[in-house]
Design an enzyme around this catalytic site. Structure first.
Site, mmCIF file in Angstrom:
data_model
loop_
_atom_site.group_PDB
_atom_site.id
_atom_site.type_symbol
_atom_site.label_atom_id
_atom_site.label_comp_id
_atom_site.label_asym_id
_atom_site.label_seq_id
_atom_site.Cartn_x
_atom_site.Cartn_y
_atom_site.Cartn_z
ATOM 1 N N LYS A 129 0.685 -1.305 -0.145
ATOM 2 C CA LYS A 129 -0.232 -0.104 -0.011
ATOM 3 C C LYS A 129 0.630 1.182 -0.037
ATOM 4 O O LYS A 129 1.713 1.705 0.981
ATOM 5 C CB LYS A 129 -1.091 -0.141 1.249
ATOM 6 C CG LYS A 129 -2.114 -0.984 1.129
ATOM 7 C CD LYS A 129 -3.274 -0.346 2.134
ATOM 8 C CE LYS A 129 -4.559 -0.875 1.572
ATOM 9 N NZ LYS A 129 -5.569 -0.636 2.363
ATOM 10 N N GLY A 158 4.417 -1.444 10.918
ATOM 11 C CA GLY A 158 3.734 0.028 11.024
ATOM 12 C C GLY A 158 4.613 0.647 12.308
ATOM 13 O O GLY A 158 4.645 1.820 11.932
ATOM 14 N N GLY A 177 6.683 -7.534 9.851
ATOM 15 C CA GLY A 177 6.451 -9.073 10.105
ATOM 16 C C GLY A 177 6.890 -9.528 8.595
ATOM 17 O O GLY A 177 7.365 -10.542 8.768
HETATM 18 C C1 3PG Z 1 1.237 -5.987 13.404
HETATM 19 O O1 3PG Z 1 1.323 -6.865 13.126
HETATM 20 O O2 3PG Z 1 1.537 -4.940 12.691
HETATM 21 C C2 3PG Z 1 1.003 -5.454 14.761
HETATM 22 O O3 3PG Z 1 0.851 -6.564 15.420
HETATM 23 C C3 3PG Z 1 -0.444 -4.488 14.818
HETATM 24 O O4 3PG Z 1 -1.183 -5.039 14.434
HETATM 25 P P1 3PG Z 1 -2.377 -4.347 13.638
HETATM 26 O O5 3PG Z 1 -1.785 -3.539 12.318
HETATM 27 O O6 3PG Z 1 -3.506 -5.093 13.444
HETATM 28 O O7 3PG Z 1 -2.880 -2.962 14.706
#
Ligand code: 3PG
Ligand code: MG
Length: 402
Positions: free
Chosen positions: A207, A384, A360
Site C-alpha cells: 500500500k 507499522g 512482519g
Molecule cells: C502488526 O502486525 O503490525 C501489529 O501486531 C499490529 O497489528 P495491527 O496492524 O492489526 O494493529
C-alpha cells in the site's frame, strides 16, 4: 522510560503486553508460519518469571470482527495455538484463559504461583480494546487492572495503536517498558538521529497510501530510496507508464508526483525497478515473463522486480553505511515471485554498516529464505510501529510508558 529492572516484581501479578501477532497458515489450519514475535518475547517473560513474578500476558491476534466478546470469539482467531507454542519455547506450562476480564482470567491468574506464566485470550475479542471512545477503553483497562499489580509494556509492534491494553492500562498501574521495546527504540533512534551515510531506505509492500507519510519524512534524512513491491506501480504510473493490471492506487498518483519532485529538489535519489516480472494473474503458477518497467502489457500484472532491477538494487545497497528495509519486493510467498525480495535480503547481508529490517512480512521473508537473523543488524518486530517511529509520529504506547 522506566525499565523492568526498576520494578520489584517478586510475588507480584505483572500484566505484560506483548505483540504475539504471528502469521497463521492461509488455509485456516491455525498453523503458525513464523514464530519470530513469540521468540522475541521470550527474554522478558523469562526475566520476569525468574524474578518471581506471576506473569499474565496480554496480546492480540489478527483483527477479530464483532460487536461483542462472544461474536469476536466465535469468529476467532484464538490465541490458544500461541499459548501452546509459547509453552514449548519457554519449556514451562503456560496457563490459558479463555477470556480477558471474566471468570476464566480471574481463576487463571489466581492459580498462578511465583514464576508462573499465563496468557489471556485475544485482547481484541473485547471490542473496547480498539474502541475510539476513550471511556469504553478506560472501562476495559480498569477491569484488566483488577487482575494485576504492575504493568510491563513490551509489545513493540503495537505501540503505534491507541488501544486499551497498550495506552490506557499503563496509566492505572505502576509500569515499565520491557527490554524488547527498549532495544527496538534504541536502534530506531540511531536511524533518526545520526545515521552513517550513505543512508539507504528500501520500501516495498502493497500500500502506497500507508507509506506516503514515511516517504515524505524519509526524504529529509535518507540519501537514497529504493522502491519495490506493490508500490512500484503507482510510482511507474506517476511517471506516465502503463502498468497493466498491476496494483495501482490511482488516487495517490498526484501525491507520488509531488514526492518525486520533492526528492529531486532535495537531491535524494529515488531508484525504481527497471524491469518487472509480469504475470497473467495473481497465482503461484501464473504464466509470467520479464518486461521493461515502462512496458508492462495491458493484460499483465507485476508480481516481482526483474533481474536487472535486482542487480541495480544490489549496487545501490553496496556502499550503504545504514539501511532500513520495510516491505517485500514482490509476492515472496509464491516461489516464482520471490527472487526480488531474496536479492534485497542477500544484498543487505553484505552491507558493511547498520542494517535494520522492519515489519512482519520482511522478517518472515528473511527467515523463509533461510538467512540467519544475525546476518542483519536488527530485525524489528514492528512494521507499522517502526515506520511511524521513523516518520516522527508520537507513538501512544511509548507515551504511556513515559
Ligand atoms: C502488526 O502486525 O503490525 C501489529 O501486531 C499490529 O497489528 P495491527 O496492524 O492489526 O494493529
Ligand atoms: Mg500490521
Amino acid at each position: 522510560m522506566r525499565s523492568i529492572d526498576d520494578l520489584d516484581v517478586a510475588g507480584q501479578r505483572v500484566l505484560l503486553r506483548c505483540d504475539l501477532n504471528v502469521p497463521l497458515d492461509k488455509s485456516g489450519s491455525g498453523t503458525i508460519t513464523d514464530d519470530g514475535r513469540i521468540r522475541a518475547s521470550l527474554p522478558v517473560i523469562r526475566k520476569l518469571a525468574a524474578r518471581g513474578a506471576r506473569v499474565v500476558i496480554m496480546a492480540h491476534l489478527g483483527r477479530p470482527k464483532g460487536a461483542t466478546f462472544e461474536e469476536c470469539a466465535a469468529g476467532g482467531p484464538s490465541l490458544r495455538v500461541v499459548a501452546e507454542r509459547l509453552s514449548e519455547l519457554l519449556g514451562q506450562p503456560v496457563a490459558f484463559a479463555t477470556d480477558l476480564v471474566g471468570p476464566s482470567a480471574e481463576a487463571t491468574v489466581a492459580g498462578l504461583s511465583d514464576g508462573g506464566v499465563a496468557l489471556l485470550e485475544n485482547v481484541r475479542f473485547e471490542p473496547a480494546e480498539t474502541s475510539k471512545d476513550e471511556a469504553e477503553r478506560s472501562a476495559l483497562a480498569a477491569s484488566l487492572a483488577k487482575i494485576g499489580d504492575l504493568y510491563v509494556g513490551d509489545g513493540f509492534g503495537v505501540v503505534h495503536r491507541k488501544q486499551a491494553s497498550v495506552y490506557d492500562l499503563p496509566k492505572l498501574l505502576p509500569h515499565a517498558a520491557g527490554d524488547l521495546v527498549t532495544a527496538e527504540v534504541s536502534v530506531l533512534r540511531r536511524l533518526t538521529e545520526s545515521p552513517d551515510r550513505p543512508y539507504v531506505v528500501v520500501l516495498g509492500g502493497s500500500k502506497v497510501s500507508d507509506k506516503l507519510g514515511v516517504i515524505g519524512n524519509l526524504l529529509k534524512v535518507a540519501d537514497r530510496l529504493l522502491i519495490g513491491g506493490g508500490m512500484t506501480y503507482t510510482f511507474l504510473a506517476a511517471q506516465g507508464h502503463e502498468v497493466g493490471t498491476s496494483l495501482l492506487e490511482k488516487d495517490q498518483i498526484e501525491t507520488v508526483q509531488g514526492i518525486l519532485a520533492d526528492a529531486a529538489q532535495r537531491g535524494v535519489e529515488i531508484v525504481l525497478p527497471t524491469d518487472i516480472v509480469a504475470a497473467t494473474g495473481f497465482a503461484p503458477d501464473a504464466e509470467h515473463e520479464v518486461v521493461p518497467a515502462g512496458g508492462i502489457p495491458a493484460d499483465r500484472m507485476g508480481l516481482d522486480i526483474g533481474p536487472d532491477s535486482r542487480a541495480l538494487f544490489a549496487t545501490k545497497l553496496a556502499d550503504a553505511k545504514t539501511v532500513f528495509w520495510n516491505g517485500p519486493m514482490g509476492v515472496f510467498e509464491f516461489p516464482a515471485f520471490a527472487a526480488g525480495t531474496r536479492a534485497v535480503a542477500e544484498a543487505l547481508t553484505k552491507v558493511d554498516g547498520l542494517t535494520v529490517v522492519g515489519g512482519g512480512d520482511s522478517a518472515a521473508a528473511v527467515r523463509s529464505f533461510g538467512l540467519a537473523d544475525d546476518a542483519f543488524g536488527h530485525i524489528s518486530t514492528g512494521g507499522g510501529a517502526s515506520l511511524e517511529y521513523l516518520e516522527g509520529k508520537t507513538l501512544p504506547g511509548l507515551v504511556a510508558l513515559g
